[in-house]
Design an enzyme around this catalytic site. Structure first.
Site, PDB file in Angstrom:
ATOM      1  N   SER A 117      22.824   6.847  32.828  1.00  0.00           N
ATOM      2  CA  SER A 117      22.840   5.415  32.681  1.00  0.00           C
ATOM      3  C   SER A 117      23.779   4.893  31.594  1.00  0.00           C
ATOM      4  CB  SER A 117      21.422   4.982  32.289  1.00  0.00           C
ATOM      5  OG  SER A 117      21.402   3.406  32.104  1.00  0.00           O
ATOM      6  N   TYR A 141      14.408   4.434  26.872  1.00  0.00           N
ATOM      7  CA  TYR A 141      14.882   4.720  28.152  1.00  0.00           C
ATOM      8  C   TYR A 141      16.268   5.181  27.938  1.00  0.00           C
ATOM      9  CZ  TYR A 141      17.306   3.865  32.350  1.00  0.00           C
ATOM     10  OH  TYR A 141      18.031   3.959  33.566  1.00  0.00           O
ATOM     11  N   LYS A 145      17.979   9.249  28.743  1.00  0.00           N
ATOM     12  CA  LYS A 145      18.907   9.630  29.871  1.00  0.00           C
ATOM     13  C   LYS A 145      20.005  10.547  28.906  1.00  0.00           C
ATOM     14  CE  LYS A 145      17.635   7.843  33.641  1.00  0.00           C
ATOM     15  NZ  LYS A 145      17.328   8.497  34.920  1.00  0.00           N
TER      16      LYS A 145
HETATM   17  C1  WQD Z   1      22.065  -8.316  32.485  1.00  0.00           C
HETATM   18  C2  WQD Z   1      22.600  -9.546  31.536  1.00  0.00           C
HETATM   19  C3  WQD Z   1      20.935 -10.323  30.117  1.00  0.00           C
HETATM   20  C4  WQD Z   1      18.087 -11.669  33.309  1.00  0.00           C
HETATM   21  C5  WQD Z   1      20.573  -2.896  33.075  1.00  0.00           C
HETATM   22  C6  WQD Z   1      19.357  -1.775  33.150  1.00  0.00           C
HETATM   23  C7  WQD Z   1      19.644  -0.651  32.535  1.00  0.00           C
HETATM   24  C8  WQD Z   1      21.100   0.013  32.998  1.00  0.00           C
HETATM   25  C9  WQD Z   1      22.269  -0.738  32.593  1.00  0.00           C
HETATM   26  C10 WQD Z   1      20.570   1.757  34.636  1.00  0.00           C
HETATM   27  C11 WQD Z   1      22.175  -9.554  30.133  1.00  0.00           C
HETATM   28  C12 WQD Z   1      21.422 -11.290  31.159  1.00  0.00           C
HETATM   29  C13 WQD Z   1      19.316 -11.084  32.693  1.00  0.00           C
HETATM   30  C14 WQD Z   1      17.839 -13.003  33.091  1.00  0.00           C
HETATM   31  C15 WQD Z   1      19.897 -13.398  31.482  1.00  0.00           C
HETATM   32  N1  WQD Z   1      20.859   0.245  34.122  1.00  0.00           N
HETATM   33  N2  WQD Z   1      19.969 -11.853  31.783  1.00  0.00           N
HETATM   34  N3  WQD Z   1      18.849 -13.886  32.353  1.00  0.00           N
HETATM   35  O1  WQD Z   1      20.041  -5.285  30.211  1.00  0.00           O
HETATM   36  O2  WQD Z   1      22.575  -5.166  31.275  1.00  0.00           O
HETATM   37  O3  WQD Z   1      20.759  -3.307  31.779  1.00  0.00           O
HETATM   38  O4  WQD Z   1      21.849  -2.165  33.378  1.00  0.00           O
HETATM   39  O5  WQD Z   1      20.119   2.549  34.069  1.00  0.00           O
HETATM   40  O6  WQD Z   1      18.478   0.112  32.779  1.00  0.00           O
HETATM   41  O7  WQD Z   1      18.354  -2.669  32.562  1.00  0.00           O
HETATM   42  O8  WQD Z   1      20.573  -5.507  32.639  1.00  0.00           O
HETATM   43  O9  WQD Z   1      19.881  -7.322  34.289  1.00  0.00           O
HETATM   44  O10 WQD Z   1      18.434  -7.119  32.519  1.00  0.00           O
HETATM   45  O11 WQD Z   1      20.777  -8.158  32.276  1.00  0.00           O
HETATM   46  O12 WQD Z   1      20.623 -14.037  31.034  1.00  0.00           O
HETATM   47  O13 WQD Z   1      16.905 -13.829  33.646  1.00  0.00           O
HETATM   48  O14 WQD Z   1      21.858 -10.678  32.244  1.00  0.00           O
HETATM   49  O15 WQD Z   1      20.801 -10.859  28.800  1.00  0.00           O
HETATM   50  O16 WQD Z   1      23.122  -9.788  29.422  1.00  0.00           O
HETATM   51  P1  WQD Z   1      21.052  -4.960  31.466  1.00  0.00           P
HETATM   52  P2  WQD Z   1      19.869  -7.064  32.926  1.00  0.00           P
END
Ligand code: WQD
Length: 320
Positions: A117, A141, A145
């Site tokens: 990841s 998490y 990984k």
């Molecule tokens: C993306 C952006 C939030 C929800 C993910 C996986 C992680 C890894 C990498 C696989 C962030 C913003 C989110 C909302 C928002 N993948 N957001 N409003 O945190 O980048 O990580 O990809 O292993 O496991 O979790 O993904 O989709 O949670 O957030 O503003 O309602 O969207 O702050 O900037 P993240 P995410």
């Protein structure tokens, strides 16, 4: 040459199974269905319901299906939950991987592809991330990984016949078919769809970041492209480079606001956004340099953000 896909009944696993079928790589799915869905597994694909920590069941399945390659996806993947319950993540993601690799060693399985990841990078010092960018996972998490990659490195050092590579996923979205949409509502796109379905405004976790529009930057990749990357890695594992980690992203940084704008276009819903405080642990901006996987495996992403959001929305409407 049969591949065992652990977690193959999950959102990403289901797409990888189909990508392997498209290039005639025989597969068997092993999944405990704790998160996966039995219906995600095609009728013509053998299925074994078992935990990766059940070594006897894993070994029996490897023998029965003549498994010679292992694609390990099965893991707990909720970043927030990993912070609250670290031991669960270290037990399942690392303990489970060790059990699985022990079974593989017992059965002479010497090809391993590992689902890693971008979370291994934590809050990287640069926005454009290569595989040499220093890692620094912010969550258990992400830590599991990174350790999973190290386990493989150590194993290969002890057993030179082991051929492995690891794929570091960036932000996955989309669906190859409506029925295969992401059922977990743990990421931006499904969380936005849920808000719209409940007649709430989607939330923007902070608009005061140092980026072009104040919202965080990520690298979104279509799950179909991600699945194709696994097929490319599997094909090359026999004769290609080994012991490599690969960033799997599109190589384009996209802001949350740009994703939300695409959701408006795709859904036709001209929604307002509620700006709420930043979410702890969110890196400001990072996206993949995918040149290494392109050079080594000849893979590049083909589908764009609108294709991801459009297919995800079709999946959402089918499932809700
Ligand atoms: C993306 C952006 C939030 C929800 C993910 C996986 C992680 C890894 C990498 C696989 C962030 C913003 C989110 C909302 C928002 N993948 N957001 N409003 O945190 O980048 O990580 O990809 O292993 O496991 O979790 O993904 O989709 O949670 O957030 O503003 O309602 O969207 O702050 O900037 P993240 P995410």
């Amino acid at each position: 040459m049969t591949w065992m896909l652990t977690g193959g009944a999950g959102y990403i696993g289901a797409h990888i199974v189909r990508a392997f079928q498209e290039i005639d790589l025989p597969v068997v799915v092993l999944d405990d269905l704790s998160a996966g869905v039995r219906g995600n597994v095609p009728a013509d694909v053998p299925f074994v319901q078992a935990s990766v920590q059940d070594r006897d069941a894993v070994r029996a399945a490897m023998r029965e299906h003549g498994v010679t390659g292992l694609l390990h996806l099965a893991a707990k993947k909720a970043v927030g939950e990993s912070v609250e319950r670290p031991l669960l993540y270290w037990d399942e993601n690392v303990g489970g991987m060790v059990d699985l690799l022990q079974a593989a060693a017992d059965e002479g399985v010497e090809r391993v592809l590992f689902s890693s990841s971008a979370a291994v990078y934590g809050n990287p010092p640069v926005e454009l991330v290569t595989e040499e960018t220093p890692t620094g996972p912010l969550s258990p998490y992400g830590g599991t990984k990174l350790v999973g990659e190290q386990v493989l490195r150590d194993l290969a050092a002890a057993d030179p016949s082991l051929r492995w590579s690891a794929l570091r996923y960036f932000n996955v979205a989309g669906a190859g078919a409506p029925a295969l949409g992401d059922r977990s509502i743990a990421n931006l796109v499904p969380m936005t769809f849920r808000a719209l379905s409940e007649s709430r405004n989607p939330q923007l976790f902070g608009d005061d970041y140092d980026t072009r529009d104040g919202s965080c930057v990520r690298d979104y990749i279509h799950v179909v492209d991600l699945a194709a990357a696994h097929a490319a890695a599997a094909k090359r594992l026999d004769e290609g480079p080994l012991g490599e980690v690969y960033n799997v992203g599109r190589g384009e940084g996209v802001t949350v606001t740009e994703v939300l704008s695409t959701v408006r276009t795709v859904t036709g819903i001209n929604f307002e956004v509620d700006v709420v405080p930043r979410r702890a642990g969110d890196p400001t901006a990072y996206y993949a340099d995918p040149s290494k996987i392109a050079d080594h495996l000849g893979w590049t992403a083909r589908l764009d953000l609108e294709a991801m959001v459009r297919s995800a929305w079709e999946g959402w409407q089918t499932q809700h």
